[in-house]
Every structure is written in structure tokens, then in C-alpha cells.
Design an enzyme around this catalytic site. Structure first.
Site, PDB file in Angstrom:
ATOM      1  N   HIS A 162      -2.697   0.242 -10.437  1.00  0.00           N
ATOM      2  CA  HIS A 162      -2.559  -1.475  -9.722  1.00  0.00           C
ATOM      3  C   HIS A 162      -3.841  -1.819  -9.096  1.00  0.00           C
ATOM      4  O   HIS A 162      -3.835  -2.472  -8.380  1.00  0.00           O
ATOM      5  CB  HIS A 162      -2.093  -0.499  -8.203  1.00  0.00           C
ATOM      6  CG  HIS A 162      -2.445   0.481  -7.142  1.00  0.00           C
ATOM      7  ND1 HIS A 162      -2.703   1.582  -7.559  1.00  0.00           N
ATOM      8  CD2 HIS A 162      -3.691   0.290  -6.253  1.00  0.00           C
ATOM      9  CE1 HIS A 162      -3.415   2.177  -6.408  1.00  0.00           C
ATOM     10  NE2 HIS A 162      -4.459   1.172  -5.245  1.00  0.00           N
ATOM     11  N   LYS A 184      -5.037  -5.690  -8.749  1.00  0.00           N
ATOM     12  CA  LYS A 184      -5.448  -6.649  -7.889  1.00  0.00           C
ATOM     13  C   LYS A 184      -7.098  -7.735  -8.067  1.00  0.00           C
ATOM     14  O   LYS A 184      -7.401  -8.067  -9.133  1.00  0.00           O
ATOM     15  CB  LYS A 184      -6.776  -5.573  -7.123  1.00  0.00           C
ATOM     16  CG  LYS A 184      -5.962  -4.773  -6.524  1.00  0.00           C
ATOM     17  CD  LYS A 184      -6.999  -3.798  -5.467  1.00  0.00           C
ATOM     18  CE  LYS A 184      -6.424  -3.090  -5.196  1.00  0.00           C
ATOM     19  NZ  LYS A 184      -5.245  -2.671  -3.559  1.00  0.00           N
ATOM     20  N   GLU A 202     -12.497   5.962   1.771  1.00  0.00           N
ATOM     21  CA  GLU A 202     -10.874   5.974   2.701  1.00  0.00           C
ATOM     22  C   GLU A 202     -11.021   7.272   4.123  1.00  0.00           C
ATOM     23  O   GLU A 202     -12.045   7.850   4.298  1.00  0.00           O
ATOM     24  CB  GLU A 202     -10.010   7.171   1.432  1.00  0.00           C
ATOM     25  CG  GLU A 202      -9.353   6.595   0.442  1.00  0.00           C
ATOM     26  CD  GLU A 202      -8.583   7.056  -1.023  1.00  0.00           C
ATOM     27  OE1 GLU A 202      -7.527   6.518   0.050  1.00  0.00           O
ATOM     28  OE2 GLU A 202      -8.657   8.269  -1.209  1.00  0.00           O
ATOM     29  N   ARG A 211      18.053  11.766  -7.768  1.00  0.00           N
ATOM     30  CA  ARG A 211      18.844  12.949  -7.287  1.00  0.00           C
ATOM     31  C   ARG A 211      19.933  12.546  -6.239  1.00  0.00           C
ATOM     32  O   ARG A 211      21.057  12.699  -6.352  1.00  0.00           O
ATOM     33  CB  ARG A 211      17.778  14.399  -7.400  1.00  0.00           C
ATOM     34  CG  ARG A 211      17.083  14.525  -8.742  1.00  0.00           C
ATOM     35  CD  ARG A 211      16.358  15.795  -8.632  1.00  0.00           C
ATOM     36  NE  ARG A 211      17.885  16.989  -8.601  1.00  0.00           N
ATOM     37  CZ  ARG A 211      17.341  17.454  -9.911  1.00  0.00           C
ATOM     38  NH1 ARG A 211      16.493  17.064 -11.036  1.00  0.00           N
ATOM     39  NH2 ARG A 211      18.567  18.346  -9.520  1.00  0.00           N
ATOM     40  N   ASP A 238      -7.817  12.019  -9.407  1.00  0.00           N
ATOM     41  CA  ASP A 238      -7.002  11.430  -8.599  1.00  0.00           C
ATOM     42  C   ASP A 238      -7.470   9.763  -8.609  1.00  0.00           C
ATOM     43  O   ASP A 238      -7.016   9.034  -8.758  1.00  0.00           O
ATOM     44  CB  ASP A 238      -6.662  11.601  -7.214  1.00  0.00           C
ATOM     45  CG  ASP A 238      -5.577  11.053  -6.417  1.00  0.00           C
ATOM     46  OD1 ASP A 238      -4.558  10.659  -6.922  1.00  0.00           O
ATOM     47  OD2 ASP A 238      -5.925  10.871  -5.248  1.00  0.00           O
ATOM     48  N   LYS A 280       0.452   7.028 -12.610  1.00  0.00           N
ATOM     49  CA  LYS A 280      -0.573   8.814 -13.301  1.00  0.00           C
ATOM     50  C   LYS A 280      -0.222   9.655 -12.118  1.00  0.00           C
ATOM     51  O   LYS A 280       0.865   8.886 -10.984  1.00  0.00           O
ATOM     52  CB  LYS A 280      -1.893   7.717 -12.189  1.00  0.00           C
ATOM     53  CG  LYS A 280      -1.803   7.853 -10.587  1.00  0.00           C
ATOM     54  CD  LYS A 280      -3.457   7.404 -10.790  1.00  0.00           C
ATOM     55  CE  LYS A 280      -3.936   7.554  -9.045  1.00  0.00           C
ATOM     56  NZ  LYS A 280      -3.757   8.141  -8.104  1.00  0.00           N
ATOM     57  N   HIS A 294      -8.795   4.785 -11.751  1.00  0.00           N
ATOM     58  CA  HIS A 294      -8.796   3.642 -10.739  1.00  0.00           C
ATOM     59  C   HIS A 294     -10.477   3.528 -11.317  1.00  0.00           C
ATOM     60  O   HIS A 294     -10.777   2.085 -11.835  1.00  0.00           O
ATOM     61  CB  HIS A 294      -8.381   3.234  -9.754  1.00  0.00           C
ATOM     62  CG  HIS A 294      -7.986   3.968  -9.326  1.00  0.00           C
ATOM     63  ND1 HIS A 294      -6.101   3.426  -9.870  1.00  0.00           N
ATOM     64  CD2 HIS A 294      -6.852   4.540  -8.145  1.00  0.00           C
ATOM     65  CE1 HIS A 294      -5.601   3.983  -9.401  1.00  0.00           C
ATOM     66  NE2 HIS A 294      -5.755   4.336  -8.839  1.00  0.00           N
ATOM     67  N   LYS A 312     -12.561  11.501   0.942  1.00  0.00           N
ATOM     68  CA  LYS A 312     -11.284  10.954   2.271  1.00  0.00           C
ATOM     69  C   LYS A 312     -11.996  11.755   3.225  1.00  0.00           C
ATOM     70  O   LYS A 312     -13.511  12.333   3.159  1.00  0.00           O
ATOM     71  CB  LYS A 312      -9.869  12.677   2.096  1.00  0.00           C
ATOM     72  CG  LYS A 312      -9.249  11.942   0.674  1.00  0.00           C
ATOM     73  CD  LYS A 312      -8.760  11.209   0.589  1.00  0.00           C
ATOM     74  CE  LYS A 312      -7.006  11.488  -0.504  1.00  0.00           C
ATOM     75  NZ  LYS A 312      -6.332  10.368   0.157  1.00  0.00           N
TER      76      LYS A 312
END
Length: 470
Positions: free
Chosen positions: A179, A183, A217, A49, A236, A149, A241, A327
Site C-alpha cells: 500500500h 500513496k 510510529e 472460516r 515488517d 505481505k 515498504h 515502534k
């Protein structure tokens, strides 16, 4: 023609000034160009945009390749690449400038040119952009579209997204990217298992104690708090994944190494997944999450989730599969572990070992470890834990390596769907997830830098997660 050389392409990069384009897409296209895997001729048209001049976009491309790329923006190769970059602003309401830029690039490249749209855009913008591509005449038979996604947030929204896409594109034109599947070590699961008699015979319930797919993570939600609060760790990561990786781990041998055969076997795994039992799921939320900008007051969104899954097939009946991601955990890893049962130990009574494991560490490019038991040096028959490692860089030329996005971008230009998701698989995974989404257990608090609430360990007891190392 070189079978690895795609046809000439006009690549339309939606969200061209965003984070994904900066970190992965623009550097990825340049690296593909450097190693000879881009088309003989191509144009990349960035769009968003924002009003951005062509010179500013080219400077932006230089800066992000300098910061994030493996190949640096210098020399004749960069000069040739940057000349192929242009920019045209667009929105769902006005694609006139973009359409003119794409059509002009098509004329420059000549007949046989294909168009590849990469939609690196928020989910809320997807319907408008997809419909605008159709209206602008940018979705003809020579076009394809790559989308990120999330592919919906539940079964109904996934079906609605699929119906929307098919109002403009055919299934053959749609590439749903994950992705994780690009791998090297995820693909190596297939190579190691199906090309080695050493492993395939024990890849079944008679020998496997459990399977773990673990993606902790260290980062928190940071500037993604608003998106994350509406999504959570399960949507997520797990339904995307981790479940997709499980399809590779658990499938039967495909009849051939083709996209159709691979998808057929992966779909059989998804069809055999039992609906998730909320009682066998642990949800956690790290302390301080509620203070992040964009998080709703009193939010119960999980920042960690651990799931037990079961596959109802003769090969995997009774084998628990544990999936975990979170997380603010102590380490950042992507690990797939096949844990084997202990053999009869009559001749070694009283001695304990950790058992055999096959461990895939998913990285760029990652490595594979086989954990086994061996005799310790000395005068007695004492047992100890040993391992053998396969390291990509020590066995193969690292210059041959493609990062995950690079591999998938190249596959899409070749119209190869093998490592991309299909609608039926995505919808089945949302169907399996429905009991959890409808009645999730309450998220339990955990301190940042820990492995989550104690219930995560209770879920797998009396066994242990591989991480932290056991």
C-alpha cells in the site's frame, strides 16, 4: 468504453470479517463505487472460516463503512452497493459454498466477467487457500489474485511462495500489493523529479549528501505481538515498504510510463543494492515489549531498526541511504528526504545553515517541502532557513484523491501491475538482506517515546536525521 472503468468483476474477499477488510477494503470499494471507478456491474463475495449470514455481513459492511469510510453508508448509492454484497464461508478443506456463490455471481454478470481474489489472510493459511482456489476451479484465465505481505521471511521462503503461486496462477494473474506504493506522494517522487528541470539535474552523487526514508510510529505492537515477534521491524517494514520506496527515489528515468518500463528501472536499483553490512545496522527494542502477550521469553526481536544502504551505480556511488522505522517513537511520520550538499559559502564565511532539502511527507495525501537558505530581513546580509510547501489540498481538488488501497484495488481491476511488486524484485531484496538476517546485531533497549538508542544517531554522524527536525 471509459478506460478507467474496469470490466465487470466478481470480487472474492478472503478475511472479509478481519481488520484490513474493515478499515480499508470494504470502505475502499464503496468509495470507488461512489466516484464512478467500480465496474458497471460487480459482486463482492465475502468469505472466511466463520459462519455469517448475508444480512449480518451486510450489516457488518454498513458498520465498518460508517466507522472508517470517507463516504458514509446512506442514500441510493449505499443501497445499490450493499445489494451487491454476499457471503459464503470457506476453508482450505471446503470451498464448495464459496465456489457456488462465485459461479452464481458470474452467471448474473454475464460473459466477460473477471474474478479478483483478495487474500487478506495470515501467511500460514496462504498455501492451503491458493491450492484450494485451483482445485475449486476459481483460478482460470479470467481470475487474478491479490496478496498481502509478508512475501516470505527470507530468500528461500520467498522463492517457495512464488513457486506455490505459480502452480495455480500465471505471473500476469498475481498482484503483490504494497500500500506504500499507492500513496500519492510516493508516486509524486516520479512526477516531481522527472517532469521538473528544477530537481532532476541535482538528483545525483555530485549534489546529494544522503537520502533518508524514515517511518517512526507511536504505537506499540498491541494485539499483533505474536505475529510481530516472529517478524520484527526489518521484515515488517524495511524489506517491504522502505526498500520499495527507495526503488522509486533512486531509479533512472524509465523509457515510458508503463508497468514494464517502471519495473525494469526499479529492478536495476535493487540489483545494484549492496548486501547489507550488519555493522551498519542498529536494532532496538522498546522497554516493556517483553511483557506483551505473545512475545517469547527473552526475545531479541527488534521493534526499531536503522539501516545504512548503498547503491553501486555511477549516479549513487558513495551516497549513503538511511532507512529507519520503529515502534513507540515520539511521532508518527512517513518522510522521504533528499539532503543536498552545502554549496561553496566563501562570501558567507562564518554563517551556518541547515542546507537544502527536498522532503516528501507521505500521508493521505501528504505534502512536499523544499527547504532552502534566504536572506533574513534587516540591515545585514544574514542568512536564515526558509521553505516552500506544496500541499495537495491547496493545489488540487481533494475529491479526486484516492487513498492508497483504493488506487491499488482499482489498478488491479484494470490489470495494471505498475504499482505492484514482482517476484524478482522481492527475491533480490531478500538476497541483499541475507547478511543481516544471518548475523543481526543484538537489539538495544530504548525507552518508549524516544528516538531509540544513541547508536541510531551514531550511525548517521556527523550528519543528522531529519526527524526530530534539525
Amino acid at each position: 468504453m471509459n478506460e478507467l472503468k474496469p470490466a465487470n468483476h466478481v470480487i472474492v474477499l478472503f478475511g472479509a470479517t478481519g481488520d484490513l477488510a474493515a478499515r480499508k477494503l470494504i470502505p475502499g470499494f464503496f468509495h470507488l463505487s461512489e466516484v464512478g471507478l467500480m465496474p458497471e456491474d460487480f459482486r463482492i463475495v465475502g468469505t472466511s472460516r466463520r459462519e455469517v449470514s448475508e444480512d449480518d455481513f451486510r450489516q457488518h459492511a454498513h458498520d465498518v463503512v460508517q466507522q472508517f469510510g470517507r463516504s458514509k453508508p446512506v442514500g441510493a448509492s449505499w443501497d445499490a452497493f450493499v445489494e451487491r454484497l454476499s457471503y459464503a464461508s470457506s476453508s482450505a478443506d471446503d470451498t464448495s459454498s464459496l465456489a457456488a456463490a462465485v459461479q452464481g455471481a458470474e452467471v448474473e454478470l454475464g460473459s466477460g466477467t473477471e474474478i479478483m481474489h483478495y487474500l487478506s489472510i495470515p501467511p500460514v493459511a496462504m498455501p492451503g487457500i491458493v491450492q484450494a482456489l485451483g482445485t475449486a476451479g476459481l483460478a482460470g484465465p479470467e481470475a487474478k489474485v491479490i496478496l498481502e505481505k509478508p512475501f516470505g521471511t527470507d530468500l528461500d521462503s520467498a522463492k517457495a511462495l512464488d513457486a506455490l503461486l505459480h502452480t495455480v496462477f500465471t505471473e500476469e494473474q498475481i498482484f503483490r500489493i504494497d500500500h506504500f506504493l499507492g500513496k500519492e506522494d510516493v508516486q509524486n517522487i516520479l512526477a516531481v523529479r522527472f517532469s521538473n528541470r528544477l530537481f532532476e539535474p541535482v538528483w545525483c552523487k555530485e549534489h546529494v549528501r544522503n537520502i533518508q526514508i524514515d517511518v517512526p510510529e507511536t504505537l506499540g505492537v498491541e494485539n499483533r505481538a505474536k505475529f510481530y515477534d516472529a517478524t520484527g521491524a526489518f521484515r515488517d517494514m524495511v524489506v517491504t515498504h522502505l526498500f520499495q520506496a527507495l526503488g522509486f527515489v533512486a531509479m533512472e528515468a524509465p523509457r515510458a510510463f508503463t508497468a514494464e518500463a517502471l519495473h525494469a528501472e526499479k529492478q536495476k536499483v535493487f540489483d545494484a543494492l549492496q548486501p547489507l553490512d550488519p555493522a551498519r545496522v542498529v536494532r532496538g527494542q522498546y522497554e516493556g515489549y517483553l511483557d506483551a502477550d505473545g512475545v517469547a521469553q527473552g526475545s531479541d526481536t527488534e521493534t526499531l531498526v536503522a539501516v545504512e544502504a548503498r547503491i553501486d551505480t555511477p549516479r549513487w556511488d558513495g551516497v549513503p541511504i538511511y532507512l529507519r522505522t520503529g515502534k513507540k517513537m515520539p511521532v508518527g511520520k512517513r518522510v522521504i528526504t533528499v539532503k543536498l550538499k552545502h554549496p561553496p559559502m566563501g562570501m558567507f564565511d562564518g554563517q551556518e545553515t541547515h542546507g537544502n532539502e527536498l522532503v516528501f511527507e507521505i500521508g493521505e495525501p501528504g505534502h512536499i517541502r523544499v527547504n532552502f537558505t534566504a536572506k533574513e530581513p534587516g540591515a545585514t546580509m544574514g542568512l536564515g532557513d526558509a521553505h516552500m510547501d506544496y500541499d495537495y489540498k491547496q493545489n488540487f481538488d481533494p475529491r479526486c484523491e484516492l487513498e492508497a488501497y483504493e488506487r491499488l484495488l482499482h489498478d488491479a481491476m484494470l490489470d495494471d501491475h505498475m504499482l505492484f511488486n514482482r517476484a524478482e524484485g522481492i527475491e533480490r531484496l531478500w538476497e541483499v538482506s541475507a547478511p543481516l538476517l544471518e548475523a543481526p546485531p543484538r537489539a538495544q533497549s530504548y525507552a518508549p517515546g524516544t528516538w531509540g538508542p544513541s547508536a541510531v544517531d551514531d550511525l548517521i554522524a556527523p550528519h543528522h536525521w531529519r526527524l526530530p527536525l534539525h
